[in-house]
Design a protein around this motif. Structure first.
Motif, short mmCIF file in Angstrom:
data_model
loop_
_atom_site.label_atom_id
_atom_site.label_comp_id
_atom_site.label_asym_id
_atom_site.label_seq_id
_atom_site.Cartn_x
_atom_site.Cartn_y
_atom_site.Cartn_z
N PHE A 91 0.80 -1.22 0.00
CA PHE A 91 0.00 0.00 0.00
C PHE A 91 0.84 1.28 0.00
O PHE A 91 0.36 2.33 -0.41
CB PHE A 91 -0.98 0.00 1.18
N ARG A 92 2.08 1.23 0.49
CA ARG A 92 3.04 2.32 0.41
C ARG A 92 2.50 3.68 0.87
O ARG A 92 2.68 4.69 0.21
CB ARG A 92 3.58 2.42 -1.01
N LEU A 93 1.83 3.70 2.01
CA LEU A 93 1.31 4.97 2.54
C LEU A 93 2.42 5.98 2.78
O LEU A 93 2.22 7.18 2.60
CB LEU A 93 0.56 4.75 3.86
N ASP A 94 3.58 5.49 3.19
CA ASP A 94 4.72 6.38 3.43
C ASP A 94 5.03 7.20 2.18
O ASP A 94 5.31 8.40 2.26
CB ASP A 94 5.98 5.58 3.79
N GLN A 95 4.97 6.56 1.02
CA GLN A 95 5.27 7.24 -0.24
C GLN A 95 4.09 8.05 -0.72
O GLN A 95 4.25 9.14 -1.28
CB GLN A 95 5.69 6.22 -1.29
N LEU A 96 2.89 7.54 -0.51
CA LEU A 96 1.68 8.25 -0.94
C LEU A 96 1.55 9.61 -0.25
O LEU A 96 1.14 10.59 -0.86
CB LEU A 96 0.44 7.38 -0.65
N TRP A 97 1.94 9.67 1.01
CA TRP A 97 1.83 10.90 1.80
C TRP A 97 3.20 11.52 2.07
O TRP A 97 3.43 12.16 3.09
CB TRP A 97 1.09 10.63 3.11
N CYS A 98 4.12 11.37 1.12
CA CYS A 98 5.50 11.86 1.32
C CYS A 98 5.60 13.38 1.38
O CYS A 98 6.63 13.91 1.76
CB CYS A 98 6.42 11.29 0.25
N ASP A 99 4.53 14.10 1.04
CA ASP A 99 4.53 15.57 1.18
C ASP A 99 4.46 15.98 2.63
O ASP A 99 4.76 17.12 2.97
CB ASP A 99 3.36 16.18 0.42
N GLY A 100 4.07 15.06 3.50
CA GLY A 100 4.05 15.35 4.94
C GLY A 100 5.47 15.39 5.49
O GLY A 100 6.39 14.79 4.94
N GLN A 101 5.62 16.09 6.59
CA GLN A 101 6.93 16.20 7.24
C GLN A 101 7.06 15.10 8.29
O GLN A 101 6.16 14.93 9.12
CB GLN A 101 7.06 17.56 7.92
N GLU A 102 8.17 14.37 8.25
CA GLU A 102 8.38 13.32 9.24
C GLU A 102 8.78 13.95 10.59
O GLU A 102 9.62 14.83 10.64
CB GLU A 102 9.45 12.34 8.78
N VAL A 103 8.11 13.50 11.63
CA VAL A 103 8.39 13.95 13.00
C VAL A 103 9.23 12.89 13.66
O VAL A 103 8.91 11.70 13.59
CB VAL A 103 7.07 14.16 13.78
N LYS A 104 10.29 13.31 14.30
CA LYS A 104 11.19 12.35 14.97
C LYS A 104 10.53 11.80 16.21
O LYS A 104 9.94 12.53 17.00
CB LYS A 104 12.51 13.02 15.34
#
Length: 121
Positions: free
Chosen positions: A105-118
């Motif tokens: 499903f690759r949600l990480d890639q689908l929503w890659c415009d979001g900023q990753e929070v540590k």
């Protein structure tokens, strides 16, 4: 000047920590507040090894958030099969996958415009 942390960010971090405490893998918090079409402010995405592990991760998220905030998820999907459990806390959506489903499903890639929070230890 310290940035004000919003309730939704605290909730996302609680969920991620709960997953981490039960040995969840590849945990990501995506801040989607800057993404116009996003269905939530934060996604928490993580993987478990087998259905029982995915269920245990979901159970711990439920318990930790309930104890800390008194909140129950608005909706939980996929618990019976435990291939992909979705926990909807309105502004925060928690996705817990078996690894092969996450890769598919690759949600990480689908929503890659979001900023990753540590994730803080």
């Amino acid at each position: 000047m310290k940035k004000k942390i919003e309730e939704s960010e605290v909730l996302a971090k609680l969920a991620a920590k709960a997953i981490d405490d039960k040995k969840g893998e590849d945990i990501k918090i995506l801040d989607l507040r800057g993404v116009q079409s996003a269905p939530a402010e934060f996604f928490v995405i993580a993987s478990g090894n087998v259905p029982s592990h995915v269920s245990a991760l979901s159970d711990n998220v439920f318990e930790v958030i309930k104890k800390a905030t008194g909140y129950n998820p608005h909706k939980v999907e996929g618990y019976q099969n435990a291939e992909w459990i979705l926990m909807d806390y309105f502004d925060v959506v928690v996705h817990i996958f078996q690894k092969d489903k996450r890769d598919f499903f690759r949600l990480d890639q689908l929503w890659c415009d979001g900023q990753e929070v540590k994730l803080e230890n």
